[in-house]
Design a protein around this motif. Sequence first.
Motif, short mmCIF file in Angstrom:
data_model
loop_
_atom_site.label_atom_id
_atom_site.label_comp_id
_atom_site.label_asym_id
_atom_site.label_seq_id
_atom_site.Cartn_x
_atom_site.Cartn_y
_atom_site.Cartn_z
N ASP A 218 -9.10 7.65 2.34
CA ASP A 218 -10.37 6.99 2.63
C ASP A 218 -11.11 6.55 1.38
O ASP A 218 -12.33 6.42 1.38
CB ASP A 218 -11.27 7.93 3.45
N LEU A 219 -10.37 6.30 0.30
CA LEU A 219 -11.01 5.72 -0.88
C LEU A 219 -11.73 4.44 -0.48
O LEU A 219 -12.83 4.15 -0.91
CB LEU A 219 -9.95 5.44 -1.94
N THR A 220 -11.09 3.65 0.36
CA THR A 220 -11.72 2.57 1.09
C THR A 220 -11.16 2.61 2.50
O THR A 220 -10.01 3.00 2.70
CB THR A 220 -11.46 1.19 0.45
N TRP A 221 -11.96 2.25 3.49
CA TRP A 221 -11.48 2.31 4.86
C TRP A 221 -10.65 1.08 5.23
O TRP A 221 -9.87 1.13 6.17
CB TRP A 221 -12.66 2.43 5.82
N GLN A 222 -10.85 -0.02 4.51
CA GLN A 222 -10.16 -1.27 4.84
C GLN A 222 -9.70 -1.95 3.55
O GLN A 222 -10.28 -1.74 2.48
CB GLN A 222 -11.09 -2.21 5.60
N LEU A 223 -8.65 -2.77 3.68
CA LEU A 223 -8.16 -3.50 2.51
C LEU A 223 -9.21 -4.45 1.94
O LEU A 223 -9.11 -4.84 0.77
CB LEU A 223 -6.90 -4.30 2.88
N ASP A 224 -10.21 -4.81 2.75
CA ASP A 224 -11.31 -5.63 2.20
C ASP A 224 -11.89 -4.98 0.95
O ASP A 224 -12.34 -5.68 0.04
CB ASP A 224 -12.44 -5.78 3.23
N GLY A 225 -11.94 -3.66 0.92
CA GLY A 225 -12.49 -2.96 -0.23
C GLY A 225 -11.74 -3.29 -1.50
O GLY A 225 -12.35 -3.38 -2.58
N ILE A 226 -10.42 -3.46 -1.39
CA ILE A 226 -9.60 -3.81 -2.55
C ILE A 226 -9.69 -5.31 -2.81
O ILE A 226 -9.98 -5.76 -3.93
CB ILE A 226 -8.13 -3.40 -2.30
N ARG A 227 -9.45 -6.11 -1.78
CA ARG A 227 -9.32 -7.55 -1.97
C ARG A 227 -10.63 -8.23 -2.29
O ARG A 227 -10.67 -9.20 -3.03
CB ARG A 227 -8.69 -8.17 -0.71
N ARG A 228 -11.75 -7.73 -1.70
CA ARG A 228 -13.05 -8.34 -1.95
C ARG A 228 -13.90 -7.52 -2.91
O ARG A 228 -15.02 -7.90 -3.21
CB ARG A 228 -13.80 -8.52 -0.62
N ARG A 229 -13.33 -6.39 -3.39
CA ARG A 229 -14.02 -5.52 -4.35
C ARG A 229 -15.37 -5.06 -3.81
O ARG A 229 -16.39 -5.19 -4.48
CB ARG A 229 -14.18 -6.21 -5.72
N VAL A 230 -15.36 -4.52 -2.62
CA VAL A 230 -16.60 -4.07 -2.01
C VAL A 230 -16.48 -2.62 -1.57
O VAL A 230 -15.43 -2.16 -1.12
CB VAL A 230 -17.01 -4.94 -0.80
N ILE A 263 -0.70 -1.15 -1.35
CA ILE A 263 -1.82 -0.22 -1.20
C ILE A 263 -2.13 -0.07 0.29
O ILE A 263 -2.27 -1.05 1.01
CB ILE A 263 -3.05 -0.71 -1.97
N VAL A 264 -2.24 1.19 0.74
CA VAL A 264 -2.46 1.47 2.15
C VAL A 264 -3.70 2.36 2.32
O VAL A 264 -3.61 3.58 2.18
CB VAL A 264 -1.23 2.16 2.79
N PRO A 265 -4.87 1.76 2.63
CA PRO A 265 -5.98 2.58 3.11
C PRO A 265 -5.61 3.17 4.46
O PRO A 265 -5.05 2.49 5.33
CB PRO A 265 -7.13 1.58 3.23
N ALA A 266 -5.94 4.43 4.68
CA ALA A 266 -5.44 5.13 5.87
C ALA A 266 -5.85 4.45 7.17
O ALA A 266 -5.11 4.52 8.16
CB ALA A 266 -5.92 6.57 5.85
N HIS A 267 -7.00 3.79 7.20
CA HIS A 267 -7.52 3.28 8.47
C HIS A 267 -7.36 1.78 8.65
O HIS A 267 -7.87 1.23 9.63
CB HIS A 267 -8.99 3.67 8.62
N LEU A 269 -5.18 -0.96 9.85
CA LEU A 269 -3.95 -1.10 10.63
C LEU A 269 -2.99 -2.10 10.01
O LEU A 269 -1.78 -1.87 9.95
CB LEU A 269 -4.32 -1.51 12.06
N GLY A 270 -3.51 -3.21 9.50
CA GLY A 270 -2.65 -4.22 8.91
C GLY A 270 -2.01 -3.79 7.61
O GLY A 270 -0.98 -4.36 7.22
N ALA A 271 -2.58 -2.79 6.94
CA ALA A 271 -2.02 -2.35 5.66
C ALA A 271 -0.65 -1.71 5.83
O ALA A 271 0.12 -1.61 4.86
CB ALA A 271 -2.98 -1.37 4.98
N TYR A 272 -0.32 -1.28 7.05
CA TYR A 272 0.98 -0.65 7.30
C TYR A 272 2.07 -1.67 7.57
O TYR A 272 3.25 -1.28 7.72
CB TYR A 272 0.87 0.31 8.49
N ASP A 273 1.72 -2.94 7.65
CA ASP A 273 2.72 -3.97 7.91
C ASP A 273 3.84 -3.89 6.87
O ASP A 273 3.59 -3.78 5.66
CB ASP A 273 2.10 -5.37 7.86
#
Length: 284
Positions: A218-230, A263-267, A269-273
């Motif tokens: 849960d460092l970030t809940w969604q890949l948006d946190g990585i891709r959009r730096r939020v 990179i896979v945030p646990a929550h 869903l698309g990050a597991y693709d």
Amino acid sequence: MSSLATPAAWTGPLPEANPPAGVGVYHLPTGTYETRAALAVRGGSFSDKRPFAASAILVRHPKGDLLIDAGFGVGLARHIAMLPWYMRAPHEAGRTAAEQLDAVGYDRGRLLGVVPTHTHWDHTSGLDSLHGTPVWLNAAERRHAADEPDSKVFRHVSQDHEIHSYDFDGGPYLGFPASHDVHGDGSVVIVLAAGHTAGSVIVFVTRPSGKRYAFVGDLTWQLDGIRRRVERPWLMRRFADEDPASVREGLLRMIALEDLMHIVPAHDLGAYDGIPHLTPGVSG
């Protein structure tokens, strides 16, 4: 929306890894629960409903396998009832990790343990059907799990599990201050990424092909946190993170590594693709 400053991309060498043949990574999806994007990342919309994944990851290794997180358990309804009312989101349950392992004839004797990225309910509920499998905790997360209200479900489901304590004895790793090399070959490395909880971790996995994964919890809940730096929204940082500043530091470290690994945030869903599910051919 206010994005974090762009960190310099990682330009140093990647840590040495010599994974043996047979190292594999498999996704065990156990269900989802609904969260609005506005509560997940800064700049998210209230109309954007996200299915938050609750999953386990099986990491195969000739010396013994590990599960990263445990997903939803067979007692999910009871576990959700143990949460404060404001945390009870609409959810859909799938097969537990234990059911998926058993369905392909997996020998659970191969499991060295479950490594929770942290001890919140949605990462540990599934321990209730992984009877006898050790749970790997570092000292900081063990203290957190013993004392904090947010680990109530963990305390309930872990009662019949041996707790395997591990130390961060391997020094810095990709900018994180401390690490533990599980097999001594660089294939599975756990790093301390405290902030969400006192002992939150990231698990880095390297396959024989050279492909690298970072299971960031849960460092970030969604890949948006990585891709959009939020980051998470301000209120959620105050509510969910023990040390938001440390979470931000970890997030920036992972943003710097974005182009070098999956990179896979646990929550998310698309990050597991691209991560395969278990089939009888890999039951082992």
